[in-house]
Design an enzyme around this catalytic site. Structure first.
Site, mmCIF file in Angstrom:
data_model
loop_
_atom_site.group_PDB
_atom_site.id
_atom_site.type_symbol
_atom_site.label_atom_id
_atom_site.label_comp_id
_atom_site.label_asym_id
_atom_site.label_seq_id
_atom_site.Cartn_x
_atom_site.Cartn_y
_atom_site.Cartn_z
ATOM 1 N N CYS A 174 7.061 10.599 4.092
ATOM 2 C CA CYS A 174 7.276 10.740 2.641
ATOM 3 C C CYS A 174 8.754 10.618 2.283
ATOM 4 C CB CYS A 174 6.721 12.079 2.163
ATOM 5 S SG CYS A 174 7.217 13.475 3.206
ATOM 6 N N HIS A 221 9.612 17.686 -2.341
ATOM 7 C CA HIS A 221 10.977 17.685 -1.801
ATOM 8 C C HIS A 221 11.944 17.342 -2.942
ATOM 9 C CE1 HIS A 221 9.305 17.495 2.275
ATOM 10 N NE2 HIS A 221 8.743 16.312 2.040
#
Ligand code: NAD
Length: 357
Positions: A142, A222
């Site tokens: 990711c 994130h």
């Protein structure tokens, strides 16, 4: 019609299965699970043929009253390509299984780059998978996906002299009850620079990039604090125009009042995104700043879903079924990737369609 099997039906696997189902040029052969838990029930409810990932455990499904379509070998045999979404390290062990049936396979970011023929990001190096000699492709993690999508256009337009990124990483996914930290801020990895930069180099080998990582008690997304020294000094508007052209980059407008990852996820859920997924990098427009040749910005990455469009493109690439532009456009159209705020005056469909639509 490309026949696709999904091995491993957790966070990534269930999203890949839904995304494959939404592509009219693909058929989901089925999904393989290790045990008959709630995710197996959800797969059955969606009508996905279920295969036992571990043949010795087939009885557990029967005992739970779940009909199996077969075992993992049957799934691999019937598939043109298997998307392996098993936990880190298991994919590598599965390579023998895929070799046995001469079936191509995609692996996820938890696998080592050395375990595959090529590492893949649709925006940055799509063509690497379109090669007869390539059987195993890794869709990078990711974070690496989010960084590759951003660095590729910046490098092409302005030249990247040096990228320095601090990755503020979520401790675990929302369903990962055993992960942490619960009340701490961890340098993770504590060694500097982190492994993320070299991972970006598996996609963009010539990019000069250093990364450091921190882990925090959060599960939603994130956050990357990005500083890029560019060869040419663009204006903020030039950077904004460049990023705006990229369908998988979402410039979060300040007027939307989205102040953090919680509100980003709320926005995704309110607008009907499946599972509240955000397939795009979410770049705070207000954070875009240029000081001399240095560009600064904040971007958030939804770890559970940004790799999903990339998996769909990797399927077409490894089957040599479409070129980069055609595949990315199809994927974006079928999933509804390309989130734009209505404040920009542009409305786009943001929910996926079913293959039957
Ligand atoms: P997960 O634990 O949510 O799902 C993995 C699934 O595979 C589980 O359902 C597990 O029961 C099943 N499984 C275990 N052993 C198996 C086997 N031998 N055969 C078939 N299935 C098996 O994990 P995840 O988060 O979906 O991660 C999968 C891969 O995707 C990893 O490589 C990970 O690094 C990568 N990835 C994860 C994220 C994320 O944030 N979750 C993001 C990008 C990439």
């Amino acid at each position: 019609m490309i026949k696709v099997g999904v091995n491993g039906y957790g966070t990534i696997g269930k999203r890949v299965a839904d995304a494959v189902r939404a592509q009219p040029d693909m058929k989901l052969v089925g999904v393989a699970k290790t045990r008959p838990n709630y995710e197996a029930e959800a797969a059955v409810r969606k009508g996905y043929p279920l295969y036992a990932a571990i043949p010795e455990k087939s009885d557990a499904f029967r005992n739970a009253g779940i009909d199996l379509a077969g075992e993992i070998d049957d799934l691999v045999m019937q598939s043109d390509v298997v998307v392996d979404c098993t936990p880190s390290g298991i994919g590598e062990q599965n390579r023998e299984l895929y070799r046995r049936y001469d079936t191509r396979a995609l692996f996820q970011g938890g696998e080592s780059a050395d375990a595959v023929d090529a590492s893949f990001n649709a925006r940055a190096n799509y063509d690497v998978a379109r090669n007869d000699d390539v059987q195993f492709v890794r869709v990078v993690s990711c974070n690496t996906t989010g960084l590759s999508r951003l660095m590729a256009p910046l490098d092409e337009a302005f030249g990247v002299e040096k990228a320095r990124i601090t990755l503020i990483r979520r401790g675990g996914d929302p369903a990962d009850a055993s992960r942490g930290p619960i009340n701490d801020i961890l340098p993770d990895p504590v060694t500097v620079p982190s492994h993320h930069g070299p991972d970006v180099n598996t996609i963009l080998p010539d990019l000069n990039i250093d990364t450091v990582g921190v882990k925090v008690p959060a599960t939603l997304m994130h956050l990357h604090s990005v500083n890029v020294t560019l060869s040419e000094a663009p204006s903020v508007d030039e950077v904004r125009d460049l990023l705006h052209e990229e369908s998988r980059l979402f410039l979060v407008p300040d007027i939307a009042g989205i102040g953090g990852t919680g509100q980003l996820k709320e926005f995704a859920m309110d607008t009907g995104r499946p599972r509240g997924d955000l397939w795009e990098n979410c770049i705070w427009d207000e954070s875009l700043s240029v000081e001399d040749n240095d560009l600064y910005l904040f971007q958030s990455i939804h770890q559970e879903s940004d790799v999903i469009p990339e998996n769909v493109d990797a399927i077409r690439a490894i089957m040599d079924a479409a070129d980069q532009q055609e595949s990315m456009e199809k994927t974006d159209e079928n999933l509804g990737v390309g989130l734009e705020s209505v404040f920009g005056g542009v409305r786009k469909r943001i929910t996926p369609r079913n293959a039957d639509d």
